[in-house]
Design a protein around this motif. Structure first.
Motif: not given
Length: 45
Positions: A30-31, A21-25, A40-43, A1-3
């Protein structure tokens, strides 16, 4: 999850969530950062 948020429009209290997903995060991160959006990334568990 991107916050993330758009600081030009919203204050630090307004955070949006973007599931990825891990592939597209990395692509989504970057976008967002290329546009100056703090994120930030939250699992998900």
């Amino acid at each position: 999850m991107l916050l993330w948020r758009n600081p030009r429009i919203h204050g630090s209290d307004r955070v949006k969530r973007w599931a990825a997903c891990d592939e597209h995060e990395p692509v989504l991160r970057e976008f967002l950062t290329a546009r100056g959006f703090p994120c930030e990334t939250q699992r998900l568990t």
